[in-house]
Each structure stands twice: as C-alpha cells, then as structure tokens.
Write a protein that holds these residues in place. Sequence first.
Motif, short mmCIF file in Angstrom:
data_model
loop_
_atom_site.label_atom_id
_atom_site.label_comp_id
_atom_site.label_asym_id
_atom_site.label_seq_id
_atom_site.Cartn_x
_atom_site.Cartn_y
_atom_site.Cartn_z
N MET A 1 0.85 -1.16 0.00
CA MET A 1 0.00 0.00 0.00
C MET A 1 0.90 1.23 0.00
O MET A 1 1.87 1.31 0.70
CB MET A 1 -0.89 -0.02 1.24
N SER A 2 0.51 2.24 -0.77
CA SER A 2 1.31 3.45 -0.91
C SER A 2 1.19 4.31 0.34
O SER A 2 0.11 4.43 0.91
CB SER A 2 0.82 4.21 -2.14
N GLN A 3 2.30 4.91 0.76
CA GLN A 3 2.34 5.72 1.98
C GLN A 3 1.49 6.97 1.83
O GLN A 3 0.97 7.48 2.82
CB GLN A 3 3.81 6.07 2.29
N GLU A 4 1.30 7.48 0.60
CA GLU A 4 0.52 8.72 0.44
C GLU A 4 -0.97 8.52 0.71
O GLU A 4 -1.70 9.48 0.91
CB GLU A 4 0.72 9.34 -0.96
N LEU A 5 -1.44 7.26 0.79
CA LEU A 5 -2.85 7.01 1.12
C LEU A 5 -3.09 6.98 2.64
O LEU A 5 -4.22 6.99 3.09
CB LEU A 5 -3.31 5.68 0.52
N ALA A 6 -2.02 6.98 3.40
CA ALA A 6 -2.15 6.92 4.86
C ALA A 6 -2.95 8.09 5.38
O ALA A 6 -2.76 9.23 4.96
CB ALA A 6 -0.77 6.90 5.51
N GLY A 7 -3.90 7.83 6.26
CA GLY A 7 -4.72 8.86 6.86
C GLY A 7 -5.99 9.17 6.09
O GLY A 7 -6.88 9.85 6.60
N ARG A 8 -6.11 8.66 4.86
CA ARG A 8 -7.32 8.90 4.08
C ARG A 8 -8.47 8.06 4.62
O ARG A 8 -8.28 6.98 5.16
CB ARG A 8 -7.11 8.54 2.62
N LYS A 9 -9.69 8.60 4.45
CA LYS A 9 -10.88 7.89 4.90
C LYS A 9 -11.56 7.27 3.70
O LYS A 9 -11.56 7.81 2.60
CB LYS A 9 -11.84 8.84 5.60
N ALA A 10 -12.16 6.11 3.98
CA ALA A 10 -12.92 5.42 2.93
C ALA A 10 -14.07 4.70 3.60
O ALA A 10 -14.07 4.46 4.80
CB ALA A 10 -12.02 4.44 2.19
N ARG A 11 -15.08 4.36 2.81
CA ARG A 11 -16.22 3.63 3.34
C ARG A 11 -16.07 2.16 2.95
O ARG A 11 -15.80 1.83 1.81
CB ARG A 11 -17.52 4.19 2.75
N CYS A 12 -16.25 1.27 3.95
CA CYS A 12 -16.14 -0.17 3.72
C CYS A 12 -17.33 -0.61 2.89
O CYS A 12 -18.49 -0.32 3.23
CB CYS A 12 -16.10 -0.91 5.06
N LYS A 13 -17.09 -1.33 1.77
CA LYS A 13 -18.17 -1.80 0.90
C LYS A 13 -18.99 -2.89 1.57
O LYS A 13 -20.16 -3.06 1.26
CB LYS A 13 -17.59 -2.33 -0.40
N GLY A 14 -18.40 -3.61 2.53
CA GLY A 14 -19.11 -4.71 3.19
C GLY A 14 -20.08 -4.24 4.26
O GLY A 14 -21.23 -4.63 4.30
N CYS A 15 -19.61 -3.35 5.16
CA CYS A 15 -20.45 -2.96 6.32
C CYS A 15 -20.87 -1.51 6.30
O CYS A 15 -21.71 -1.09 7.08
CB CYS A 15 -19.72 -3.27 7.62
N GLY A 16 -20.26 -0.70 5.46
CA GLY A 16 -20.62 0.69 5.37
C GLY A 16 -19.92 1.59 6.39
O GLY A 16 -20.17 2.79 6.40
N GLN A 17 -19.08 1.06 7.25
CA GLN A 17 -18.37 1.85 8.25
C GLN A 17 -17.26 2.68 7.59
O GLN A 17 -16.70 2.28 6.57
CB GLN A 17 -17.70 0.91 9.27
N THR A 18 -16.96 3.82 8.19
CA THR A 18 -15.86 4.64 7.72
C THR A 18 -14.58 4.11 8.36
O THR A 18 -14.53 3.90 9.58
CB THR A 18 -16.06 6.11 8.11
N VAL A 19 -13.55 3.89 7.56
CA VAL A 19 -12.27 3.41 8.05
C VAL A 19 -11.17 4.38 7.63
O VAL A 19 -11.31 5.09 6.65
CB VAL A 19 -11.94 1.98 7.54
N VAL A 20 -10.07 4.40 8.41
CA VAL A 20 -8.92 5.25 8.11
C VAL A 20 -7.78 4.34 7.68
O VAL A 20 -7.49 3.33 8.32
CB VAL A 20 -8.51 6.07 9.35
N VAL A 21 -7.13 4.70 6.57
CA VAL A 21 -6.01 3.91 6.06
C VAL A 21 -4.83 4.14 7.01
O VAL A 21 -4.42 5.28 7.24
CB VAL A 21 -5.64 4.31 4.62
#
Length: 194
Positions: A1-21
């Motif tokens: 995984m690229s270091q520049e994505l660290a700290g970005r937020k995304a929504r989990c496709k499975g449960c819909g929760q927001t996660v932080v990379v």
Amino acid sequence: MSQELAGRKARCKGCGQTVVVPARQTSDAPPATAPKIPMRVRRLNADAAHIESALASHEAIRIVQRTGNPPEVYGIEYRVKSLQKAADDDPMPAEVHQVEIQLTSDYPRLSPRCRMLSPVFHPNIDETTICIGDHWTAGERLVDLVVRIAEMLAYQAYNVRSPLNAEAAMWADLHPEAFPTDARNFHPAGSDKP
C-alpha cells in the motif's frame, strides 16, 4: 500500500463503516517495550548478585551450591566454631557446618526456609529448622540472614526461652561462660554492619 494514502478515509463496501487507512510502520518506529520482569524475580536477581559479591572473599562463609535461575536454593558452608552432640551426649566442638536456604514462592514477604544439613547443638536449631522467623522483614538482605546464621552457630545469638532444642537450651543456660564459641565479626568486609 502506498504511503501517500495513509490517513485517508474510505467507506467499507461490506459494512458501510468509515475506516482510516493506517500508516506503514517504518524502521524509525520506537521498539516494542520489553516485558516487565516480576518483582520477585528482580529481588532474586538482586539477592544473587549481592550475596555473590559480599561472600566472594569471606573467611568463614561460602556458597557451595545454587539451584535455579535466578537461584532459589542456596547451599552455604560455614567455618565457625560451634557445638554438636558427641557419642556420650555431651556437646563437643564442631567447625564446619552445611546449611540450606530455600527462597519459597512467598519470599521475600515470608522468611526463607533454613535447615541444617550437618549436626549442630543449639537451642534454636533442630534437624529440620533454623528458627529465624521472628527477626525476618521483607526488606532484609539475604546476606544479613546468612550472617545471622553464622552468629547463631557461634552462640553470639541464642534464645533459651523458646527453644527448638530443649536439651541444648538447658545446657546453654547452665554454661553461659562457654559462649560465644566463636567471637569473630561475620559481617562481610565493607558492610555497613558492625
């Protein structure tokens, strides 16, 4: 995984929760802390180091056995003028004594178990026990206990009022002029004890 994505937020496709990379750990990260050493093991290690250095050149007391890592059982040899029973039941001089000191699972809260491995004639010592319990405190150094046993063997310290060996207590009470059998100071050189 690229270091520049660290700290970005995304929504989990499975449960819909927001996660932080998460950020990738680098070699600059602080090392994991070492596991804590239990207090009893620290005490056993400190006792082992102290008794080893204190008795290294002692003229009358030496360690002849250590069992455990760190040691929990010590075999101590004393070259102290004391007494043992003769064949005719009278006490006779004895100068070499073997003692076992066992640091139980309750040590240092409770006193070590001390027993003679060689015969001795003393009011506060029998075949299975050296009576040290009334004087033990958790802060006492193991080397001080070892020295106290030397003082007992030399009849510098004895109690005829609550004996383990009634015959020795009666004999000692009737022959106070015979004591001490060894008047030396058994505290290690450089000790803060007199």
